[in-house]
Design a protein around this motif. Structure first.
Motif, PDB file in Angstrom:
ATOM      1  N   THR A 480       1.163  -1.178   0.056  1.00 21.20           N
ATOM      2  CA  THR A 480      -0.085  -0.094  -0.094  1.00 21.20           C
ATOM      3  C   THR A 480       0.927   1.216   0.039  1.00 21.20           C
ATOM      4  N   GLU A 481       0.901   1.903  -0.972  1.00 24.16           N
ATOM      5  CA  GLU A 481       1.943   3.034  -1.138  1.00 24.16           C
ATOM      6  C   GLU A 481       1.566   4.438  -0.187  1.00 24.16           C
ATOM      7  N   PRO A 485       5.178   5.946   4.700  1.00 22.98           N
ATOM      8  CA  PRO A 485       5.887   6.594   5.846  1.00 22.98           C
ATOM      9  C   PRO A 485       6.007   5.522   6.866  1.00 22.98           C
ATOM     10  N   PHE A 486       4.811   5.085   7.278  1.00 25.82           N
ATOM     11  CA  PHE A 486       4.930   4.040   8.214  1.00 25.82           C
ATOM     12  C   PHE A 486       5.675   2.722   8.098  1.00 25.82           C
ATOM     13  N   VAL A 487       5.600   2.433   6.972  1.00 27.11           N
ATOM     14  CA  VAL A 487       6.612   0.984   6.774  1.00 27.11           C
ATOM     15  C   VAL A 487       8.064   1.332   6.803  1.00 27.11           C
ATOM     16  N   VAL A 488       8.403   2.466   6.283  1.00 29.35           N
ATOM     17  CA  VAL A 488       9.980   2.926   6.550  1.00 29.35           C
ATOM     18  C   VAL A 488      10.367   3.025   7.982  1.00 29.35           C
ATOM     19  N   ALA A 542      -7.409   3.822   9.398  1.00 24.88           N
ATOM     20  CA  ALA A 542      -7.796   4.899   8.896  1.00 24.88           C
ATOM     21  C   ALA A 542      -7.579   5.125   7.310  1.00 24.88           C
ATOM     22  N   LEU A 543      -6.652   4.724   6.809  1.00 26.03           N
ATOM     23  CA  LEU A 543      -6.600   4.667   5.382  1.00 26.03           C
ATOM     24  C   LEU A 543      -7.878   3.942   4.484  1.00 26.03           C
ATOM     25  N   GLU A 544      -8.267   2.591   5.418  1.00 29.48           N
ATOM     26  CA  GLU A 544      -9.281   1.804   4.773  1.00 29.48           C
ATOM     27  C   GLU A 544     -10.624   2.665   4.714  1.00 29.48           C
TER      28      GLU A 544
END
Length: 596
Positions: A480-481, A485-488, A542-544
């Protein structure tokens, strides 16, 4: 005058959207907690906290508890508030239905306790300690003890305490001197002095059940010779009614920095009648059932004072006019701008806001693991849940209380000089928050427990299970693009935590001081990593919602911005913690005693 509003929207977001509590609807306890029931409980808990308990917070701080002729009285309004609590059935919320409890998930219990503690931390300690006593008796008491005492604890008619510390020993309980002498009827005579006993004596309930650590005559020295005893304030008659006063009395109320509304007592035992809980010389095992629960409750207290302080500081920053924005006036019609325009004020507020929401998620997630460790019918799920509870208990206790206190101090700083004035309430939040870093095992002890015991348990199974859970999330979230920031941030934090873990494995055995020197840094590295994980889960939820047809889009947009603040401003701290750990013990141990 300070205020408090329960963050109900936050709780619902966690339970219903982030952790999807309804997925456990078939499990014991969860069956009785459908969404509408959960929401009704949250609403009523908010009313109790906001309308009954919060108005008593400053009163309790000013008046404190009083000891006269051996009788302790609590501040004005506390007795009535406690009756309201009991009449509402709140002490029974998560207790076993076999003893009159409602049997609901502990995840709801910690949310309720956060509200109560945010509104009035000193008051919340009375029922909080009772639940700890309930847990110890539930797991280690005899069937007769459970039948006799648990219904009264569950209802709140009686309260409970834990008696560990003595004047000459703090954390080192192996030094305790309180003795227990066996009697012909199977009871014991308990003699000794205990200090720092929260809710040790009061006028809220008819009876107080003291759980007391003592050493039976002839038992081994050290913690291997410690037993646990139930010592009621009033002994019971054959029909279960209250009988004679037992040989336990309050010698003094401690004159302390904060939590004035809670009676922190010196308790003197003079051949008091006590009853063995569990086996002789196995008292620490039984007491740890109580202490581990208490440690999660203390972590909750750190969060609660951070939340209460933040709410008041944020409101003040919107109203207080002082200076102009660095980029030009924002309130041209007023003589000055609200201080909220200043970046450094925002820094302090957002440090607290981002921590509060992430720490709350960690607390609820950990509590859910506790529920699943008992309720799940899947052995793999139970094992993971047990491991997370053991691993994260010291992290939740110490990380949340250290950061909670720091946030209360920064909230006081937002007020400037007005934060130093007692009537505005910020000084009380700071004073009340301070004890949470000390009791139930000082935070340095929690760090040693994490590094010295929890990491090595079962060959490191728990910490590697945590890594795998994070890795599984990262593998999915990496697709999920918008989560980049959270993945990094989570990937970097996880890498630092693993590097620190491996460093201890390689360097602590050859020099144990290396573990001691880096333990606090490791605990906070773990805490920041865990909260970053929670923020990543919340960002995904939240994104969902934003990608769907969510009505409350502003809530989710703010949630994402708050999460970004945390992962960009706070999560990079893990690199600093790792660097400190790798330095080892040499700079600390290079000094001789005469150089201090």
């Amino acid at each position: 005058m300070p205020v408090y509003m329960a963050p109900l929207r936050e709780y619902r977001f966690l339970l219903h959207e982030t952790f999807n509590m309804s997925q456990y609807a078939a499990l014991p306890g969860f069956r009785d907690a459908p969404l509408d029931v959960v929401d009704a409980i949250l609403d009523e808990a908010a009313k109790l906290s906001e309308e009954v308990l919060q108005p008593l917070n400053q009163i309790g701080d000013r008046e404190g508890c009083k000891l006269e002729n051996g009788v302790v009285t609590t501040p004005k309004g506390f007795r009535e508030a406690y009756k309201t609590l009991v009449d509402g059935g709140w002490p029974a919320l998560v207790a076993d239905p076999a003893f009159g409890g409602q049997g609901l998930p502990n995840a709801l219990g910690v949310i309720f306790n956060e509200m109560v503690s945010s509104a009035n931390m000193a008051f919340g300690m009375y029922p909080g300690l009772s639940h700890g006593a309930y847990s110890a008796l539930l797991h280690h008491g005899t069937e007769e003890q459970k039948k006799t005492y648990l219904p009264k604890l569950v209802s709140g008619e009686w309260t409970g305490t834990m008696n560990l510390t003595e004047p000459h020993c703090g954390t080192d309980l192996g030094l305790l001197r309180t003795k227990a002498v066996p009697q012909a009827d199977g009871s014991y005579r308990i003699t000794g002095t205990k200090i720092f006993i929260s809710a040790g004596e009061h006028d809220l309930a008819d009876n107080i059940l003291h759980l007391v650590l003592a050493r039976v005559e002839g038992a081994p020295q050290g913690i291997k010779g410690i037993s646990l005893f139930l010592v009621p304030k009033y002994l019971l008659k054959d029909d279960g009614s209250l009988g004679a006063r037992n040989g336990v009395s309050c010698g003094a109320i401690e004159n302390k920095m904060g939590i004035h509304g809670n009676a922190t007592c010196v308790l003197n035992y003079d051949e008091a009648t006590g009853f063995l809980v569990g086996e002789e010389n196995k008292g620490m095992r039984a007491m740890f059932t109580m202490m581990n629960e208490a440690r999660l409750g203390v972590g909750l207290q750190g969060l609660s004072q951070s939340e209460a302080a933040y709410q008041n500081a944020a409101a003040y920053a919107k109203e207080r006019l002082q200076g102009r924005s660095l980029t030009g006036p924002k309130a041209a019609d007023k003589p000055a701008d609200p201080i909220l325009v200043h970046p450094d004020v925002r820094r302090m507020l957002l440090n607290a806001k981002a921590f509060n929401e992430g720490a709350r998620a960690l607390l609820v997630w950990t509590a859910l693991q506790g529920d699943l460790s008992h309720a799940s019918d899947d052995a793999i799920v139970r094992e993971f849940a047990d491991d997370m509870m053991a691993l994260l208990t010291p992290v939740v206790k110490a990380h949340l209380t250290d950061r909670g206190f720091a946030n209360a101090v920064e909230a006081q700083q937002v007020y400037g000089g007005h934060g130093y004035i007692e009537e505005n309430g910020l000084a009380q939040f700071v004073r009340d928050a301070r004890i949470a870093m000390i009791y139930e095992g000082a935070n340095g002890i929690q760090a040693l427990d994490l590094v010295g015991r929890k990491l090595a348990a079962n060959g490191g199974r728990a910490v590697f299970a945590f890594f795998k859970r994070v890795d599984d999330f990262l593998a999915e979230a990496g697709k999920t693009e918008k989560l980049a920031p959270f993945v990094v941030a989570l990937s970097a934090a996880r890498k630092d935590l693993e590097a620190a873990t491996m460093w201890f494995m390689e360097n602590a055995l050859q020099n144990p001081d290396n573990a001691g020197a880096g333990s606090t840094d490791y605990l906070h590295l773990f805490g920041v990593t865990a909260v970053t994980f929670m923020w990543s889960l919340m960002a995904k939820a939240a994104l969902e919602k934003l990608d769907g047809a969510a009505e409350d889009k502003s809530f989710y947009e703010t949630k994402l911005k708050t999460g970004l603040f945390y992962v960009e401003r706070v999560a990079p701290e893990t690199a600093l913690y790792l660097a400190r750990i790798r330095i080892g013990a040499a700079p600390l141990m290079a000094f001789g005693a005469d150089e201090f």
